[in-house]
Design an enzyme around this catalytic site. Structure first.
Site, PDB file in Angstrom:
ATOM      1  N   ASP A  76      -6.652 -17.530   3.578  1.00 14.16           N
ATOM      2  CA  ASP A  76      -5.813 -17.427   2.383  1.00 14.16           C
ATOM      3  C   ASP A  76      -5.646 -18.799   1.733  1.00 14.16           C
ATOM      4  O   ASP A  76      -5.742 -19.831   2.406  1.00 14.16           O
ATOM      5  CB  ASP A  76      -4.438 -16.865   2.748  1.00 14.16           C
ATOM      6  CG  ASP A  76      -4.498 -15.386   3.079  1.00 14.16           C
ATOM      7  OD1 ASP A  76      -5.390 -14.690   2.555  1.00 14.16           O
ATOM      8  OD2 ASP A  76      -3.647 -14.921   3.862  1.00 14.16           O
ATOM      9  N   TYR A  94       0.858  -1.189   0.000  1.00 16.04           N
ATOM     10  CA  TYR A  94       0.000   0.000   0.000  1.00 16.04           C
ATOM     11  C   TYR A  94       0.891   1.234   0.000  1.00 16.04           C
ATOM     12  O   TYR A  94       1.997   1.196   0.543  1.00 16.04           O
ATOM     13  CB  TYR A  94      -0.874  -0.005   1.254  1.00 16.04           C
ATOM     14  CG  TYR A  94      -1.818  -1.180   1.364  1.00 16.04           C
ATOM     15  CD1 TYR A  94      -2.954  -1.244   0.563  1.00 16.04           C
ATOM     16  CD2 TYR A  94      -1.581  -2.200   2.266  1.00 16.04           C
ATOM     17  CE1 TYR A  94      -3.841  -2.307   0.682  1.00 16.04           C
ATOM     18  CE2 TYR A  94      -2.460  -3.274   2.388  1.00 16.04           C
ATOM     19  CZ  TYR A  94      -3.594  -3.321   1.597  1.00 16.04           C
ATOM     20  OH  TYR A  94      -4.462  -4.373   1.717  1.00 16.04           O
ATOM     21  N   ARG A 121       2.086 -17.293   6.145  1.00 12.90           N
ATOM     22  CA  ARG A 121       3.539 -17.151   5.942  1.00 12.90           C
ATOM     23  C   ARG A 121       4.274 -18.418   6.325  1.00 12.90           C
ATOM     24  O   ARG A 121       5.414 -18.361   6.796  1.00 12.90           O
ATOM     25  CB  ARG A 121       4.079 -15.969   6.751  1.00 12.90           C
ATOM     26  CG  ARG A 121       3.624 -14.689   6.190  1.00 12.90           C
ATOM     27  CD  ARG A 121       4.374 -13.454   6.588  1.00 12.90           C
ATOM     28  NE  ARG A 121       3.461 -12.389   6.241  1.00 12.90           N
ATOM     29  CZ  ARG A 121       2.738 -11.688   7.109  1.00 12.90           C
ATOM     30  NH1 ARG A 121       2.913 -11.859   8.403  1.00 12.90           N
ATOM     31  NH2 ARG A 121       1.884 -10.802   6.685  1.00 12.90           N
ATOM     32  N   LYS A 164      -6.195  -6.234   0.699  1.00 17.56           N
ATOM     33  CA  LYS A 164      -7.439  -6.669   1.332  1.00 17.56           C
ATOM     34  C   LYS A 164      -8.640  -6.046   0.625  1.00 17.56           C
ATOM     35  O   LYS A 164      -8.693  -4.835   0.458  1.00 17.56           O
ATOM     36  CB  LYS A 164      -7.421  -6.248   2.800  1.00 17.56           C
ATOM     37  CG  LYS A 164      -6.301  -6.893   3.597  1.00 17.56           C
ATOM     38  CD  LYS A 164      -6.197  -6.287   4.979  1.00 17.56           C
ATOM     39  CE  LYS A 164      -5.034  -6.854   5.755  1.00 17.56           C
ATOM     40  NZ  LYS A 164      -3.713  -6.399   5.261  1.00 17.56           N
ATOM     41  N   CYS A 216      -1.211 -20.945   8.557  1.00 22.91           N
ATOM     42  CA  CYS A 216      -0.379 -19.729   8.478  1.00 22.91           C
ATOM     43  C   CYS A 216      -0.151 -19.302   7.025  1.00 22.91           C
ATOM     44  O   CYS A 216       0.333 -20.081   6.200  1.00 22.91           O
ATOM     45  CB  CYS A 216       0.968 -19.981   9.144  1.00 22.91           C
ATOM     46  SG  CYS A 216       2.049 -18.524   9.061  1.00 22.91           S
ATOM     47  N   ARG A 240       2.023   2.668   3.798  1.00 21.90           N
ATOM     48  CA  ARG A 240       2.356   1.832   4.959  1.00 21.90           C
ATOM     49  C   ARG A 240       3.085   0.568   4.537  1.00 21.90           C
ATOM     50  O   ARG A 240       2.901   0.091   3.413  1.00 21.90           O
ATOM     51  CB  ARG A 240       1.106   1.484   5.770  1.00 21.90           C
ATOM     52  CG  ARG A 240      -0.024   0.855   4.987  1.00 21.90           C
ATOM     53  CD  ARG A 240      -1.349   1.170   5.705  1.00 21.90           C
ATOM     54  NE  ARG A 240      -2.473   0.399   5.206  1.00 21.90           N
ATOM     55  CZ  ARG A 240      -3.145   0.698   4.095  1.00 21.90           C
ATOM     56  NH1 ARG A 240      -2.781   1.717   3.354  1.00 21.90           N
ATOM     57  NH2 ARG A 240      -4.169  -0.035   3.725  1.00 21.90           N
ATOM     58  N   CYS A 277       0.167 -21.685  13.821  1.00 22.58           N
ATOM     59  CA  CYS A 277      -1.188 -21.907  13.312  1.00 22.58           C
ATOM     60  C   CYS A 277      -1.060 -22.720  12.031  1.00 22.58           C
ATOM     61  O   CYS A 277      -0.281 -22.361  11.139  1.00 22.58           O
ATOM     62  CB  CYS A 277      -1.866 -20.584  12.995  1.00 22.58           C
ATOM     63  SG  CYS A 277      -1.775 -19.356  14.315  1.00 22.58           S
TER      64      CYS A 277
END
Ligand SMILES: *Cc1c(COP(=O)(O)O)cnc(C)c1O
Length: 406
Positions: free
Chosen positions: A318, A138, A159, A362, A157, A141, A154
């Site tokens: 994802d 973006y 990543r 997003k 994940c 940021r 998790c």
């Protein structure tokens, strides 16, 4: 237009099961009944005693299934490691194969199944990375991946290609490259520290990193994305909180998915962060058997508000390789959102998003409330399915010359 199929209708009465989901309980000690408080409440003890091998799983979870055992063996050989803090492990219901806690952290054989549309880097982060460890997607940021370690891993994940030392990814403990990039780009006003989990750093290292960032004049806003308050609430010490409060405006986004994660220890840890003046948001991932149910999600967001946490995003899972067994559909996600908006406190309603596959960022996903959008009028329906018309003439307003000058 077909909106009735998703409209939730009248708000249901709270059931006893719903009220039970909202109750705060201490974590208990699970398979570690004899551990002294001083050890259990010490975050270093928790990290040292993480459940991370097939042998640990077999010892601590007598009901380990063949799918889980096979998953753990394969996880040991492939990318994403197993790691579960005793605190989080103690929340598992051993009698329930579909326990929402178990489902998030114990690997399964299905992780080796890869659908054609699944990817290793589903959000295209690597291609938006100007220097290693920074994702600049973006304009204003950046996402700063400060470590590849988490307190627990998790299974979904996004990543998993990077974390738990999966690929020997080159993390720079001095951070000079990343901080140099941020300092050289005055358009960056917001840095999001993530990883891996930044709160795994000790206080000194985190303080060093935050002060380097705060020394950059154009940085307005710093955020930390962390699941430590959920996996390892013992890490949220008074010392950590007083260190963090020097760096305001500092926000924290936590990651919680199910009301059972919000124990009394977690509530108290979140209270310490809030008392340090840190605004708290939550990011959930919509997961099969975990929170793909309107009642569970509503209890969860109510409990988050009681912990002083504002639900921020609900992510569509994802398309990470090997996650199909954990993924709920977008249609189910929309039903969950439909059951929240209007039926409960607006502060409790997160924004449902899809992180666009391949790297579009997003994208907000909402149930359809606009039934017709025509010149001069818009037809809408409310949370109960009642239809309203809003005349939208759009008469342009002329400002007197100079009226908008500062
Ligand atoms: C999610 C994300 C951010 C932060 O997005 P917000 O909508 O501001 O919370 C920034 N960079 C990347 C790459 C992200 O994935």
């Amino acid at each position: 237009m077909d909106f009735e199929s998703t409209a939730a209708g009248p708000t249901p009465e709270p059931s006893p099961a719903f009220l039970a989901l909202k109750r705060f309980q201490p974590a208990g000690r699970g398979p570690w009944p004899g551990v002294p408080d001083a050890d259990w409440n010490d975050w270093r003890w928790q990290l040292k005693h993480r459940v991370s091998t097939v042998e640990h799983l077999e010892k601590h979870l007598p009901t380990l299934t063949p799918e889980e055992r096979a998953g753990a063996i394969l996880a040991g050989q492939s990318k994403l490691a197993v790691g579960i803090t005793p605190h989080f492990f103690s929340l598992i219901d051993p009698a329930d194969e579909y326990c929402p806690i178990r489902w998030q952290v114990i690997p399964r054989l299905e992780e080796t199944v890869r659908a054609p549309w699944e990817m290793n880097d589903p959000c295209g982060e690597d291609s938006h990375s100007p220097v290693p460890g920074l994702v600049h997607r973006y304009p204003d940021r950046v996402l700063f991946l400060v470590t590849d370690r988490c307190a627990s891993y998790c299974r979904y994940c996004t990543r998993s290609r990077l974390v738990s030392n999966a690929s020997g990814y080159d993390f720079h403990p001095e951070f000079d490259l990343q901080i140099g990039y941020i300092a050289a780009h005055p358009e960056i006003r917001d840095v999001l520290l993530s990883g891996g989990d930044p709160l795994l750093f000790n206080d000194e290292k985190l303080e060093y990193l935050l002060s380097r960032l705060r020394a950059i004049p154009h940085l307005e806003f710093i955020r930390i994305g962390t699941r430590i308050p959920i996996f390892l609430p013992q890490r949220i010490t008074p010392e950590l909180c007083s260190m963090l409060r020097q760096f305001h405006p500092l926000f924290i986004s936590i990651h919680s998915n199910h009301p059972r994660e919000l124990t009394t220890e977690v509530r108290d840890a979140l209270g310490r962060l809030a008392d340090a003046g840190i605004p708290l948001g939550n990011q959930s991932v919509l997961l099969r058997h975990v929170n793909d149910d309107p009642e569970v999600m509503k209890a969860h967001v109510h409990k988050l508000l009681m912990c002083r946490v504002r639900p921020y995003y609900l992510y569509q899972c994802d398309l990470i390789a090997g996650s199909a067994h954990l993924r709920a559909s977008v249609r189910e996600g929309l039903q969950v959102m439909e059951a929240l908006r209007g039926h409960t406190t607006g502060y409790a309603v997160p924004q449902y998003v899809i992180d666009a596959p391949g790297g579009g960022g997003k994208v907000p996903i909402n149930p359809e409330y606009i039934l017709a959008n025509e010149p001069g009028r818009i037809v809408i329906r409310n949370f109960e399915g009642r239809v309203f018309e809003y005349p939208d003439e759009g008469v342009p307003v002329e400002h007197p010359a100079g009226a908008l000058q500062p």
